[in-house]
Design a protein around this motif. Structure first.
Motif, mmCIF file in Angstrom:
data_model
loop_
_atom_site.group_PDB
_atom_site.id
_atom_site.type_symbol
_atom_site.label_atom_id
_atom_site.label_comp_id
_atom_site.label_asym_id
_atom_site.label_seq_id
_atom_site.Cartn_x
_atom_site.Cartn_y
_atom_site.Cartn_z
ATOM 1 N N UNK A 46 0.700 -1.166 -0.188
ATOM 2 C CA UNK A 46 0.114 -0.153 -0.055
ATOM 3 C C UNK A 46 0.801 1.282 -0.148
ATOM 4 N N UNK A 47 2.242 1.103 0.838
ATOM 5 C CA UNK A 47 2.572 2.269 0.934
ATOM 6 C C UNK A 47 3.966 2.663 -0.170
ATOM 7 N N UNK A 88 -7.917 4.684 -5.695
ATOM 8 C CA UNK A 88 -8.867 4.008 -5.027
ATOM 9 C C UNK A 88 -8.140 3.719 -3.564
ATOM 10 N N UNK A 89 -7.005 3.385 -3.415
ATOM 11 C CA UNK A 89 -6.338 3.082 -2.083
ATOM 12 C C UNK A 89 -6.431 4.379 -1.129
ATOM 13 N N UNK A 115 -12.801 -7.702 -2.787
ATOM 14 C CA UNK A 115 -13.732 -7.888 -3.934
ATOM 15 C C UNK A 115 -13.829 -6.818 -4.784
ATOM 16 N N UNK A 116 -14.173 -5.549 -4.170
ATOM 17 C CA UNK A 116 -14.447 -4.151 -4.852
ATOM 18 C C UNK A 116 -13.293 -3.758 -5.321
ATOM 19 N N UNK A 121 -11.030 -2.141 -10.157
ATOM 20 C CA UNK A 121 -9.410 -1.900 -10.882
ATOM 21 C C UNK A 121 -9.327 -2.886 -12.176
ATOM 22 N N UNK A 122 -9.852 -3.947 -11.985
ATOM 23 C CA UNK A 122 -9.610 -4.976 -13.254
ATOM 24 C C UNK A 122 -10.530 -4.426 -14.231
ATOM 25 N N UNK A 123 -11.977 -3.773 -13.884
ATOM 26 C CA UNK A 123 -12.831 -3.157 -14.826
ATOM 27 C C UNK A 123 -12.037 -2.155 -15.594
#
Length: 171
Positions: A46-47, A88-89, A115-116, A121-123
């Motif tokens: 994440x960082x 997003x993160x 899941x979201x 991100x895949x979409x």
């Protein structure tokens, strides 16, 4: 930290080898093509600094482009994925609760968030990828069907990989 770096190097190699030699040949009438190599970018800590994330995304995309004979389509989609991952993160995670080197795995974050995260991100990656690949609105419905079916196929494979390497939460 060295352990995280080693895991990511192994993950990069394994996912790229599987993408190039296995998933390149899997598809459903050119409608549903899986691209689980994006899991490497999704599972980076994440960082991680943004510059390094963009460089890794570009390197990943160029490597896939070299084997798929596409002229930068995957590189552009991966860099766009890196940007959307940052957004997003930043919107969804409070970084003071997690360490900077925390990998967003199924066992370390709630399943609904994971899941979201994977789905959105895949979409986004697939919209950029297939839009640049088609580069026309002539067959918009066909491109839209390819985006949706490939996204579903990719998300299922990513969730199966995540289930395969699932670890319980550490409290």
């Amino acid at each position: 930290m060295a352990k995280v770096l080693l895991y990511n190097i192994i993950r990069f190699g394994a996912l790229l080898i599987m993408q190039v030699f296995l998933f390149k040949n899997i598809g459903y009438y050119n409608l549903a093509t899986p691209f689980p190599y994006v899991l490497f970018l999704l599972l980076l800590p994440v960082g991680i600094p943004n510059f390094i994330l963009y460089c890794l995304a570009f390197m990943t995309g160029v490597t896939v482009d070299a084997f798929y004979d596409t002229l930068g389509v995957h590189a552009a989609a991966c860099v766009a994925l890196a940007w959307s991952r940052i957004v997003f993160v930043r919107i969804t995670i409070q970084t003071d609760h997690y360490e900077n080197y925390m990998t967003p795995l199924w066992g370390t974050v709630p399943f609904q968030w994971y899941f979201l995260y994977v789905l959105v991100l895949t979409l986004f990656h697939h919209v950029i990828l297939f839009s640049l690949e088609a580069f026309t609105f002539h067959q918009f419905h066909y491109t839209l069907i390819r985006i949706l079916l490939s996204c579903i196929f990719t998300v299922i494979i990513i969730l199966l990989f995540s289930l395969l390497f699932y670890r319980k939460k550490q409290r």
